[in-house]
Scaffold this active site. Structure first.
Site, PDB file in Angstrom:
ATOM      1  N   ARG A 102     -17.946 -20.154 -77.575  1.00  0.00           N
ATOM      2  CA  ARG A 102     -18.993 -19.441 -76.771  1.00  0.00           C
ATOM      3  C   ARG A 102     -20.066 -19.550 -77.984  1.00  0.00           C
ATOM      4  O   ARG A 102     -19.987 -18.772 -78.899  1.00  0.00           O
ATOM      5  CB  ARG A 102     -18.901 -18.330 -76.224  1.00  0.00           C
ATOM      6  CG  ARG A 102     -19.889 -17.321 -75.694  1.00  0.00           C
ATOM      7  CD  ARG A 102     -19.658 -16.327 -74.963  1.00  0.00           C
ATOM      8  NE  ARG A 102     -19.216 -16.725 -73.487  1.00  0.00           N
ATOM      9  CZ  ARG A 102     -19.012 -15.883 -72.496  1.00  0.00           C
ATOM     10  NH1 ARG A 102     -19.739 -14.675 -72.604  1.00  0.00           N
ATOM     11  NH2 ARG A 102     -18.795 -16.375 -71.378  1.00  0.00           N
ATOM     12  N   HIS A 129     -22.659 -23.420 -68.650  1.00  0.00           N
ATOM     13  CA  HIS A 129     -21.418 -22.581 -68.240  1.00  0.00           C
ATOM     14  C   HIS A 129     -20.372 -23.227 -67.518  1.00  0.00           C
ATOM     15  O   HIS A 129     -20.253 -22.648 -66.415  1.00  0.00           O
ATOM     16  CB  HIS A 129     -21.902 -21.092 -67.815  1.00  0.00           C
ATOM     17  CG  HIS A 129     -20.645 -20.152 -68.064  1.00  0.00           C
ATOM     18  ND1 HIS A 129     -19.645 -20.309 -68.706  1.00  0.00           N
ATOM     19  CD2 HIS A 129     -20.675 -18.801 -67.606  1.00  0.00           C
ATOM     20  CE1 HIS A 129     -19.001 -19.001 -68.755  1.00  0.00           C
ATOM     21  NE2 HIS A 129     -19.565 -18.094 -68.086  1.00  0.00           N
ATOM     22  N   GLN A 132     -17.353 -21.423 -65.805  1.00  0.00           N
ATOM     23  CA  GLN A 132     -17.840 -20.346 -64.658  1.00  0.00           C
ATOM     24  C   GLN A 132     -17.848 -21.179 -63.310  1.00  0.00           C
ATOM     25  O   GLN A 132     -17.414 -20.889 -62.345  1.00  0.00           O
ATOM     26  CB  GLN A 132     -19.090 -19.737 -64.950  1.00  0.00           C
ATOM     27  CG  GLN A 132     -19.401 -18.825 -63.955  1.00  0.00           C
ATOM     28  CD  GLN A 132     -18.671 -17.618 -63.770  1.00  0.00           C
ATOM     29  OE1 GLN A 132     -18.467 -16.922 -64.685  1.00  0.00           O
ATOM     30  NE2 GLN A 132     -18.310 -17.072 -62.569  1.00  0.00           N
ATOM     31  N   ASP A 220     -27.843 -14.660 -61.034  1.00  0.00           N
ATOM     32  CA  ASP A 220     -27.420 -14.299 -62.178  1.00  0.00           C
ATOM     33  C   ASP A 220     -28.357 -13.429 -62.858  1.00  0.00           C
ATOM     34  O   ASP A 220     -29.375 -13.161 -62.510  1.00  0.00           O
ATOM     35  CB  ASP A 220     -27.013 -15.598 -62.905  1.00  0.00           C
ATOM     36  CG  ASP A 220     -26.368 -15.522 -64.389  1.00  0.00           C
ATOM     37  OD1 ASP A 220     -25.765 -14.410 -64.716  1.00  0.00           O
ATOM     38  OD2 ASP A 220     -26.304 -16.383 -65.144  1.00  0.00           O
ATOM     39  N   CYS A 260     -21.848 -14.339 -61.317  1.00  0.00           N
ATOM     40  CA  CYS A 260     -20.840 -14.871 -62.364  1.00  0.00           C
ATOM     41  C   CYS A 260     -20.503 -13.336 -63.017  1.00  0.00           C
ATOM     42  O   CYS A 260     -19.389 -13.477 -63.528  1.00  0.00           O
ATOM     43  CB  CYS A 260     -21.321 -15.751 -63.402  1.00  0.00           C
ATOM     44  SG  CYS A 260     -22.767 -15.230 -64.346  1.00  0.00           S
ATOM     45  N   ARG A 288     -11.461 -17.351 -62.715  1.00  0.00           N
ATOM     46  CA  ARG A 288     -11.787 -17.806 -63.837  1.00  0.00           C
ATOM     47  C   ARG A 288     -10.104 -18.044 -64.640  1.00  0.00           C
ATOM     48  O   ARG A 288      -9.971 -18.854 -65.152  1.00  0.00           O
ATOM     49  CB  ARG A 288     -12.303 -16.739 -64.879  1.00  0.00           C
ATOM     50  CG  ARG A 288     -13.908 -16.518 -64.440  1.00  0.00           C
ATOM     51  CD  ARG A 288     -14.528 -17.448 -64.562  1.00  0.00           C
ATOM     52  NE  ARG A 288     -14.813 -18.173 -65.640  1.00  0.00           N
ATOM     53  CZ  ARG A 288     -15.348 -17.671 -66.798  1.00  0.00           C
ATOM     54  NH1 ARG A 288     -16.175 -16.667 -66.597  1.00  0.00           N
ATOM     55  NH2 ARG A 288     -15.343 -18.272 -68.062  1.00  0.00           N
TER      56      ARG A 288
HETATM   57  N1   CP Z   1     -19.254 -14.563 -66.422  1.00  0.00           N
HETATM   58  C1   CP Z   1     -18.782 -14.421 -67.530  1.00  0.00           C
HETATM   59  O1   CP Z   1     -18.772 -15.633 -68.369  1.00  0.00           O
HETATM   60  O2   CP Z   1     -18.477 -13.093 -68.063  1.00  0.00           O
HETATM   61  P1   CP Z   1     -18.423 -12.758 -69.684  1.00  0.00           P
HETATM   62  O3   CP Z   1     -19.589 -12.993 -70.355  1.00  0.00           O
HETATM   63  O4   CP Z   1     -17.781 -11.455 -69.479  1.00  0.00           O
HETATM   64  O5   CP Z   1     -17.268 -13.625 -70.145  1.00  0.00           O
HETATM   65  N1  NVA Z   2     -26.566 -16.543 -67.859  1.00  0.00           N
HETATM   66  C1  NVA Z   2     -25.730 -15.455 -68.305  1.00  0.00           C
HETATM   67  C2  NVA Z   2     -24.204 -15.582 -68.097  1.00  0.00           C
HETATM   68  C3  NVA Z   2     -23.315 -14.390 -68.644  1.00  0.00           C
HETATM   69  C4  NVA Z   2     -21.896 -14.762 -68.281  1.00  0.00           C
HETATM   70  C5  NVA Z   2     -25.973 -15.586 -69.968  1.00  0.00           C
HETATM   71  O1  NVA Z   2     -25.821 -16.555 -70.569  1.00  0.00           O
HETATM   72  O2  NVA Z   2     -25.978 -14.382 -70.500  1.00  0.00           O
END
Ligand code: CP
Ligand code: NVA
Length: 303
Positions: A102, A129, A132, A220, A260, A288
């Site tokens: 990440r 992502h 997701q 989101d 998400c 997930r």
């Molecule tokens: N939806 C998602 O990726 O959540 P987290 O940021 O908690 O991993």
């Molecule tokens: N768009 C959001 C998704 C979090 C899971 C972010 O990148 O923070």
């Protein structure tokens, strides 16, 4: 040595293999399969941003596939003291079977992938992502197996999750209708590439228009991780895009609501909508776990 199978975005999955991968996620879930495809394997989770769902679901999925995880952040590793990603990738490749990452820029993922001798899986970047959206596709197929009958609305920021939806629309026969404020649209080249691949994608600035034919209404956060400095401006610009009962009233009866998570109640979605019977967010979160097992099986079966 053969190139490892990376998963940096949904474009890494051949179109003809995607339905089978979703089927596999569904059967892992429904049969509660006991699997050992990662027996004895260590996966490193390298996270530069916060996470609840992605971290825990990958950790549990890996253990339930017989493997184990090592969690690493820049602050606690030499990355935080400027060791290059390319060196980190080569060293971790000597210890582990895969890397779940990440990070901020997609370029970081590309650099890791080009030096790694093991698969690199995108656990969220500023651009995409994909884990997701894979899981969200499973969540939709559980309710509507024939995706050609599905219209998904995306309301709000044309962000990383939205961009993975665009990639998905290029591979599967659903319609995607995005409503984003001026200046917050997804990347134009990405949209054009998806349209060129036959995707049914429409863009509007009117959230009511986007939800009007939607079976699934997706939203989101307005300020993603790394955009905290823009929060105040975004709160103002995105206010008309809040998923309220009034906006949802423009969707067909029976439309489901997706997010998400984490959700900011009172901003991109109201408490009432998030907690309503239309909301399928907890199934999204659960999936997930199942879908990432299928994804890891797929990735590691190629190595
Ligand atoms: N939806 C998602 O990726 O959540 P987290 O940021 O908690 O991993
Ligand atoms: N768009 C959001 C998704 C979090 C899971 C972010 O990148 O923070």
């Amino acid at each position: 040595m053969a190139m490892p199978q990376h998963f940096l975005h949904l474009e890494d999955i051949p179109t003809e293999e995607l339905p089978g991968l979703l089927d596999r996620g569904a059967s892992i879930k429904s049969h509660r399969l006991v699997l050992d495809s990662l027996a004895g394997s260590g996966l490193v989770l390298l996270f530069e941003k916060a996470s609840t769902r992605t971290r825990v679901s990958f950790e549990v999925a890996t253990r339930e596939l017989g493997g184990y995880t090592l969690f690493m952040t820049p602050a606690e590793s030499q990355l935080g003291r400027s060791e290059p990603l390319r060196d980190t990738a080569r060293v971790l490749s000597r210890y582990c079977r895969g890397m779940v990452v990440r990070t901020f820029s997609q370029a970081n993922l590309r650099e890791l992938a080009s030096y790694a001798e093991i698969p690199v899986i995108n656990a969220l970047s500023d651009s995409f992502h994909p884990c997701q959206v894979l899981s969200d596709l499973l969540t939709i197929r559980e309710r509507t197996p024939d995706l050609s009958r599905v219209t998904v609305a995306w309301i709000g920021d044309g962000n990383n999750v939205a961009q993975s939806w665009i990639n998905a629309a290029a591979k599967l026969p659903f319609t995607l209708f995005l409503a984003c404020p001026d200046g917050f649209e997804p990347d134009r080249d990405l949209v054009n590439r998806a349209l060129g691949a036959g995707a049914e994608i429409k863009l509007t600035r009117d959230p009511r228009q986007a939800v009007s034919a939607a079976d699934y209404v997706n939203t989101d956060v307005w300020a993603s991780m790394g955009q905290e400095g823009e929060k105040e401006e975004r709160l103002e610009r995105f206010a008309p895009f809040s998923l309220t009962p009034e906006l949802l009233a423009h969707a067909p009866a029976g439309a489901r609501v997706m997010h998400c998570l984490p959700a900011h109640r009172g901003q991109e979605i109201t408490e009432e909508v998030l907690e309503s019977p239309a909301s399928i967010v907890w199934d999204q979160a659960e999936n997930r776990l199942h879908m990432q097992k299928a994804l890891m099986e797929w990735v590691f079966s190629k190595c």
